[in-house]
Motif scaffolding. Sequence first.
Motif, PDB file in Angstrom:
ATOM      1  N   ALA A  86       0.827  -1.207   0.000  1.00  0.00           N
ATOM      2  CA  ALA A  86       0.000   0.000   0.000  1.00  0.00           C
ATOM      3  C   ALA A  86       0.861   1.256   0.000  1.00  0.00           C
ATOM      4  N   GLU A  87       1.892   1.282   0.828  1.00  0.00           N
ATOM      5  CA  GLU A  87       2.765   2.449   0.939  1.00  0.00           C
ATOM      6  C   GLU A  87       3.498   2.704  -0.375  1.00  0.00           C
ATOM      7  N   THR A  88       3.869   1.635  -1.070  1.00  0.00           N
ATOM      8  CA  THR A  88       4.664   1.771  -2.288  1.00  0.00           C
ATOM      9  C   THR A  88       3.821   2.160  -3.495  1.00  0.00           C
ATOM     10  N   ILE A  89       2.647   1.561  -3.645  1.00  0.00           N
ATOM     11  CA  ILE A  89       1.823   1.826  -4.823  1.00  0.00           C
ATOM     12  C   ILE A  89       1.060   3.141  -4.714  1.00  0.00           C
ATOM     13  N   ARG A  90       0.826   3.606  -3.490  1.00  0.00           N
ATOM     14  CA  ARG A  90      -0.020   4.791  -3.305  1.00  0.00           C
ATOM     15  C   ARG A  90       0.403   5.997  -4.154  1.00  0.00           C
ATOM     16  N   PRO A  91       1.691   6.359  -4.244  1.00  0.00           N
ATOM     17  CA  PRO A  91       2.059   7.541  -5.049  1.00  0.00           C
ATOM     18  C   PRO A  91       1.844   7.376  -6.546  1.00  0.00           C
ATOM     19  N   LEU A  92       1.676   6.154  -7.024  1.00  0.00           N
ATOM     20  CA  LEU A  92       1.489   5.928  -8.458  1.00  0.00           C
ATOM     21  C   LEU A  92       0.039   6.058  -8.892  1.00  0.00           C
ATOM     22  N   ILE A 149      -5.739  -9.676   0.584  1.00  0.00           N
ATOM     23  CA  ILE A 149      -7.074  -9.358   1.093  1.00  0.00           C
ATOM     24  C   ILE A 149      -7.119  -8.024   1.837  1.00  0.00           C
ATOM     25  N   PRO A 150      -6.169  -7.712   2.742  1.00  0.00           N
ATOM     26  CA  PRO A 150      -6.268  -6.452   3.504  1.00  0.00           C
ATOM     27  C   PRO A 150      -5.773  -5.222   2.760  1.00  0.00           C
ATOM     28  N   LEU A 151      -5.309  -5.363   1.513  1.00  0.00           N
ATOM     29  CA  LEU A 151      -4.670  -4.240   0.832  1.00  0.00           C
ATOM     30  C   LEU A 151      -5.622  -3.064   0.653  1.00  0.00           C
ATOM     31  N   GLY A 152      -6.880  -3.347   0.324  1.00  0.00           N
ATOM     32  CA  GLY A 152      -7.839  -2.259   0.151  1.00  0.00           C
ATOM     33  C   GLY A 152      -7.972  -1.402   1.394  1.00  0.00           C
ATOM     34  N   GLN A 153      -8.061  -2.049   2.550  1.00  0.00           N
ATOM     35  CA  GLN A 153      -8.167  -1.300   3.807  1.00  0.00           C
ATOM     36  C   GLN A 153      -6.915  -0.463   4.049  1.00  0.00           C
TER      37      GLN A 153
END
Length: 478
Positions: free
Chosen positions: A115-121, A136-140
């Motif tokens: 989540a931390e890595t993909i968020r800026p893209l 499974i928890p990635l969306g949250q």
Amino acid sequence: MSRLIVISNRVSAPKGEAGAQGGLAVAFAAALRENRGIWFGWSGDRTDQFTGQINFNRTNGVTTATIDLEDQDIEEYYNGYANRTLWPLFHYRIDLAEFERGFADGYQRVNERFAETIRPLIEPHDLIWVQDYHLIPLGQELRARGLENRMGFFLHIPWPPRRLLSSLPHAVELVRTLFAYDVIGFHTEEWLEAFRDYVTGELGGQVEGDLITLDDRCVKAIACPIGIDAKEFIQASGSPAARLAYRRMKDSADGRDMIVGVDRLDYSKGLEERFAGYERFLASHEESRKEVFLLQIAPPSRGDVETYQRIRLALEGMAGRINGAYADLDWVPIRYVNQGFPRPVLAGVYRAARIALVTPLRDGMNLVAKEYVAAQDPEDPGVLILSRFAGAALQMPEAVLVNPYSAEEVSDAIATALSMPLHERKQRWRALMDGVEREDVIWWRKRFTDALMAPGQTLDEAEPDDEEDDVPAGSDAG
């Protein structure tokens, strides 16, 4: 206009004929070629220290973004919670599931890192499509970082019955994280109904049509079976590599009928039961013994997990015992191969096979069944023997359906397939092929993304080129 961002545990860049790749990799390549977007996930490589550095690449029109993981991440998140806890449990093998607190901690940590890595893209109007049980928890976690985009989750394996899932520590908390998504997809109505049953029975959720409400969140849950890129696979079946593989198999068969099985080496695929069913056929049909042989292609996977080491040893033992009992000077009943092959080669092998044995004990879908059908000669098609417990069985009732636990049923199905007249083979194949072509990977992608898009939202259409300048600036493409 919106991009499609696919996030999965592993990313496999599209390969040419020299490389083999799984059905899911092919499915995403086909989908992403139509939309400007990114496929993000783990590279499969290790690093001494996680830095969050992203490696970008663009191959055959698909942009990929990958990260490396530390040894501890791989052991706890991938080998541990994903493949020694969730995988066996979701495939109804609670006897093989391992519940270790460290596994769960690693699973959560890697989802946070994703989540931390993909968020800026991610841009404001992108559609996010998260894949499978690893994430499974990635969306949250993305919601916790302020993401308000439309997000979907697709499960490519079965969803277990309520009482089975209840054996998982903190199952309630894990299932609740799914309500961070807007759409949840399953391959079959059976898996969808099992999910609804857990949410209503254990969490007190409410179901109305496709919508499931839990507390202040409402998600759409749908059945959406994946297909193959049928046109591409038909083309692959006519390629030089496929034609060469077909001739090689026909020559080596020496007039015998070939039965083929192609499966990743996994206990869910029912390979031991398949060998037992074939052995029963050999024992009860002495007149047919030297007229057939079984080619079982089973590339190894998850070799670091002890359960997979055991099944490899068991299958090697069974193959050796059956061959020792029935082989003759000029005939071996089982050819057992522990390696993968490029898809065009497999297409040629499928076309040369009189029967395909696709007999998993439990499978979310199983694309081998569909690939086998797509590879057949319309004038002389082979017969698909398919487990009732594969997700594909619901779409493919014209196959010879079997209970893979029953050696007698598998044996009888082989005998039925070998004696099936041409007109019946053609009739069954035509019905199966119509379904493979109608509900292909593009249909699957469109059904899911149509459900995911907000009213009036559309996906950005990619230009049909292979230019490399679409890779984000400053990337490590290459």
